[in-house]
Design an enzyme around this catalytic site. Structure first.
Site, PDB file in Angstrom:
ATOM      1  N   HIS A  86       1.187   0.218  14.624  1.00 12.67           N
ATOM      2  CA  HIS A  86       0.192   1.253  14.374  1.00 12.67           C
ATOM      3  C   HIS A  86      -1.097   0.879  15.110  1.00 12.67           C
ATOM      4  O   HIS A  86      -1.516  -0.286  15.061  1.00 12.67           O
ATOM      5  CB  HIS A  86      -0.164   1.345  12.891  1.00 12.67           C
ATOM      6  CG  HIS A  86       0.955   1.787  12.015  1.00 12.67           C
ATOM      7  ND1 HIS A  86       1.660   2.961  12.220  1.00 12.67           N
ATOM      8  CD2 HIS A  86       1.500   1.230  10.908  1.00 12.67           C
ATOM      9  CE1 HIS A  86       2.579   3.086  11.276  1.00 12.67           C
ATOM     10  NE2 HIS A  86       2.509   2.049  10.477  1.00 12.67           N
ATOM     11  N   TYR A 140       9.171   2.258   9.908  1.00 18.08           N
ATOM     12  CA  TYR A 140       9.303   3.270   8.867  1.00 18.08           C
ATOM     13  C   TYR A 140      10.793   3.541   8.688  1.00 18.08           C
ATOM     14  O   TYR A 140      11.525   3.699   9.673  1.00 18.08           O
ATOM     15  CB  TYR A 140       8.650   4.589   9.296  1.00 18.08           C
ATOM     16  CG  TYR A 140       7.147   4.687   9.164  1.00 18.08           C
ATOM     17  CD1 TYR A 140       6.398   3.798   8.403  1.00 18.08           C
ATOM     18  CD2 TYR A 140       6.480   5.732   9.802  1.00 18.08           C
ATOM     19  CE1 TYR A 140       5.021   3.946   8.288  1.00 18.08           C
ATOM     20  CE2 TYR A 140       5.103   5.886   9.693  1.00 18.08           C
ATOM     21  CZ  TYR A 140       4.384   4.987   8.936  1.00 18.08           C
ATOM     22  OH  TYR A 140       3.021   5.150   8.828  1.00 18.08           O
ATOM     23  N   GLU A 188       7.945   1.493   4.284  1.00 15.87           N
ATOM     24  CA  GLU A 188       7.493   0.794   5.481  1.00 15.87           C
ATOM     25  C   GLU A 188       7.617  -0.702   5.203  1.00 15.87           C
ATOM     26  O   GLU A 188       7.334  -1.151   4.086  1.00 15.87           O
ATOM     27  CB  GLU A 188       6.027   1.125   5.772  1.00 15.87           C
ATOM     28  CG  GLU A 188       5.439   0.321   6.933  1.00 15.87           C
ATOM     29  CD  GLU A 188       3.967   0.633   7.213  1.00 15.87           C
ATOM     30  OE1 GLU A 188       3.230   0.983   6.266  1.00 15.87           O
ATOM     31  OE2 GLU A 188       3.561   0.520   8.374  1.00 15.87           O
ATOM     32  N   HIS A 244       4.787   7.246   2.399  1.00 11.04           N
ATOM     33  CA  HIS A 244       5.550   6.000   2.321  1.00 11.04           C
ATOM     34  C   HIS A 244       4.922   5.013   1.358  1.00 11.04           C
ATOM     35  O   HIS A 244       3.728   5.062   1.070  1.00 11.04           O
ATOM     36  CB  HIS A 244       5.729   5.361   3.700  1.00 11.04           C
ATOM     37  CG  HIS A 244       4.476   4.831   4.337  1.00 11.04           C
ATOM     38  ND1 HIS A 244       3.764   5.531   5.282  1.00 11.04           N
ATOM     39  CD2 HIS A 244       3.824   3.654   4.189  1.00 11.04           C
ATOM     40  CE1 HIS A 244       2.731   4.806   5.679  1.00 11.04           C
ATOM     41  NE2 HIS A 244       2.733   3.661   5.028  1.00 11.04           N
ATOM     42  N   HIS A 271       0.840  -1.209   0.000  1.00 16.45           N
ATOM     43  CA  HIS A 271       0.000   0.000   0.000  1.00 16.45           C
ATOM     44  C   HIS A 271       0.868   1.249   0.000  1.00 16.45           C
ATOM     45  O   HIS A 271       2.080   1.167   0.203  1.00 16.45           O
ATOM     46  CB  HIS A 271      -0.922   0.028   1.232  1.00 16.45           C
ATOM     47  CG  HIS A 271      -0.182   0.185   2.537  1.00 16.45           C
ATOM     48  ND1 HIS A 271       0.216  -0.886   3.297  1.00 16.45           N
ATOM     49  CD2 HIS A 271       0.255   1.283   3.202  1.00 16.45           C
ATOM     50  CE1 HIS A 271       0.841  -0.461   4.373  1.00 16.45           C
ATOM     51  NE2 HIS A 271       0.895   0.860   4.348  1.00 16.45           N
ATOM     52  N   HIS A 275      -6.028  -1.698   4.774  1.00 19.99           N
ATOM     53  CA  HIS A 275      -5.931  -0.572   3.847  1.00 19.99           C
ATOM     54  C   HIS A 275      -5.145  -0.982   2.610  1.00 19.99           C
ATOM     55  O   HIS A 275      -4.229  -1.800   2.661  1.00 19.99           O
ATOM     56  CB  HIS A 275      -5.335   0.687   4.484  1.00 19.99           C
ATOM     57  CG  HIS A 275      -3.917   0.559   4.984  1.00 19.99           C
ATOM     58  ND1 HIS A 275      -3.393  -0.593   5.486  1.00 19.99           N
ATOM     59  CD2 HIS A 275      -2.926   1.479   5.045  1.00 19.99           C
ATOM     60  CE1 HIS A 275      -2.135  -0.378   5.847  1.00 19.99           C
ATOM     61  NE2 HIS A 275      -1.821   0.859   5.588  1.00 19.99           N
TER      62      HIS A 275
HETATM   63 FE   LIG Z   1       1.629   2.064   5.899  1.00 16.28          FE
END
Ligand SMILES: [Fe+2]
Ligand code: FES
Lengths: 306, 122
Positions: A245, A254, A264, A213, A153, A198
């Site tokens: 997260h 990161y 990431e 990222h 992503h 996501h």
């Molecule tokens: Fe991410």
């Protein structure tokens, strides 16, 4: 089959300042394989568990950042349909012919209100070393470096994220999975076109078209630890982590590529189903939402982009 | 050479920059968090400084953050700045980021680290 229309992030094309350093980073360290170097200088890469020809394209340029985030759709009919719906939404649609990238079919492109170029395509050549499908082994060769499983992503920064949300949910049929709502408005949106927490995310930012990222999926928390060990050994600039997260629950690091583009690597996260409600974070707990263990943002999260 | 070069910050503080080490890395190693630390790859522009005195060379940087005129005027990105003599530098923005603030109330959002640079080399 329930998953139709947009299937997943297909490829991202990144700008890098120094191609040799970038290839060392993405291939030797992150663990992608080099698919091809083309006459125009672009370098094509893929992760070991991807069936398609490439998922990351590197282009040497005099400034860092992202040229395009492209999504694979399930059919040419869907591609035509999304082009029509994008135009009805009010965006200008352009077309990139088959073969502009090796192995890639025709693409439909738009610049969304955050200033990012988004492309869609239905056809891409199969990878030469695609995962096995008949009595398959886990892999042909043991993954190297951090062992990135797939390009997963992107998080993009730019203005007008309310309109971006409308475009992705109303035109491309994504679902909003999580959002950060501040007293003065929406700060961030996390959206899925699949079963993932996501597939793309946006954070409000004054400058258009920025990359926060590009993320790669790893096997588990041990793989995240191993990735951190490699970053220290190879003096890779770490931004934060290993940590977690709150948003999406991914276990993450990161870090930066040699041109300053943030990457990431992460594992975990929940499975999303389209009947699930949106998870909302407000200004009182945004720190824990972004970095769950630190319970605070670092300055860089909102200010360092390419 | 050998020992490296002294980097002096105009507003106070100095540190020794080892051969081959960037000014930003040397400042971080010395715990001098006076220049914003971002990508450390010349890509994000937050570590911009102006060199007031001394000789130096630079690595590749993003032209989005430093053009030829800037370079001519002595601006540089500290993560891609390598001293070739003792240097005097000063921070040259970009301004400290307005981290998530509750603009309505005019105060920082809770849970947001608002002040102080974090030192990634610590
Ligand atoms: Fe991410
Ligand atoms: S820290 Fe990003 S350009 Fe120097």
């Amino acid at each position: 089959m329930a998953m139709t229309g947009v299937l997943r992030p297909g490829f991202a094309q990144l700008r890098v300042l120094d191609m040799d350093a970038a290839v060392r980073h993405y291939v030797d360290y992150i663990g992608l394989s080099l698919v091809s170097r083309e006459a125009d200088g672009r370098v094509y890469l893929k992760a070991w568990d991807e069936f398609d020809r490439h998922s990351v394209v590197l282009r040497e340029a005099d400034h860092a950042g992202i040229d395009v985030m492209a999504f694979k759709v399930d059919s040419d009919a869907s591609l035509a349909d999304f082009a029509r719906r994008s135009e009805a939404f009010g965006l200008t649609v352009d077309h990139v012919g088959e073969g502009e990238q090796p192995g890639l079919g025709r693409r439909v492109g738009v610049t969304i209100p955050s200033g990012h170029r988004i492309e869609l395509y239905a056809d891409i050549a199969a990878a030469e070393t695609a995962p096995g499908t008949h009595n398959p082994y886990l892999w042909h060769e043991a993954p190297h470096g951090m062992g990135a499983i797939r390009m997963d992503h992107g998080l993009l920064y730019g203005p007008n994220i309310e309109q971006v949300l409308a475009y992705f949910t109303e035109v491309l049929d994504f679902r909003l999975t999580e959002k950060v709502d501040l007293p003065d408005g929406l700060l961030g949106i996390w959206m899925s076109c699949s079963n993932k927490a996501h597939d793309i995310a946006f954070v409000k930012h004054p400058e258009p078209g920025k990359l926060h990222h590009l993320a790669f999926f790893l096997e588990d928390w041990n793989a995240v630890g191993h990735a951190a060990d490699l970053m220290i050994r190879h003096d890779v600039a770490i931004d934060i982590g290993p940590t977690r997260h709150g948003i999406t629950r991914g276990q993450t690091i990161y870090f930066f590529d040699p041109s300053g583009n943030r990457n990431e690597v992460f594992a975990g996260g929940y499975q999303f189903y389209p009947d699930q409600p949106v998870r909302t974070w407000d200004h009182t707990e945004i720190g824990r939402g972004i970095f769950y263990y630190e319970r605070a943002l670092n300055d860089r999260f909102l200010s360092v982009v390419t | 050479m050998g020992m490296g070069h002294l980097v002096r910050i105009e507003d106070g503080g100095d540190c020794l920059c080892a051969p081959g080490e960037s000014v930003l890395a040397a400042l971080g190693r010395a715990g001098l968090c006076v220049i914003a630390v971002g990508c450390r790859g010349g890509g994000c522009g937050v570590c911009r400084v102006r060199v007031l005195e001394g000789r130096y060379r630079t690595g590749r940087v993003s032209r989005a953050h430093l053009n030829a005129d800037d370079e001519e005027a002595g601006f540089s990105l500290a993560c891609r700045l390598y001293p070739e003599s003792d240097l005097t530098i000063k921070a040259a923005g970009p301004p400290a980021p307005d981290v998530v603030t509750n603009k309505a109330a005019g105060k920082p959002a809770a849970g947001t680290k608002q002040s102080g640079r974090i030192n990634p080399w610590q």
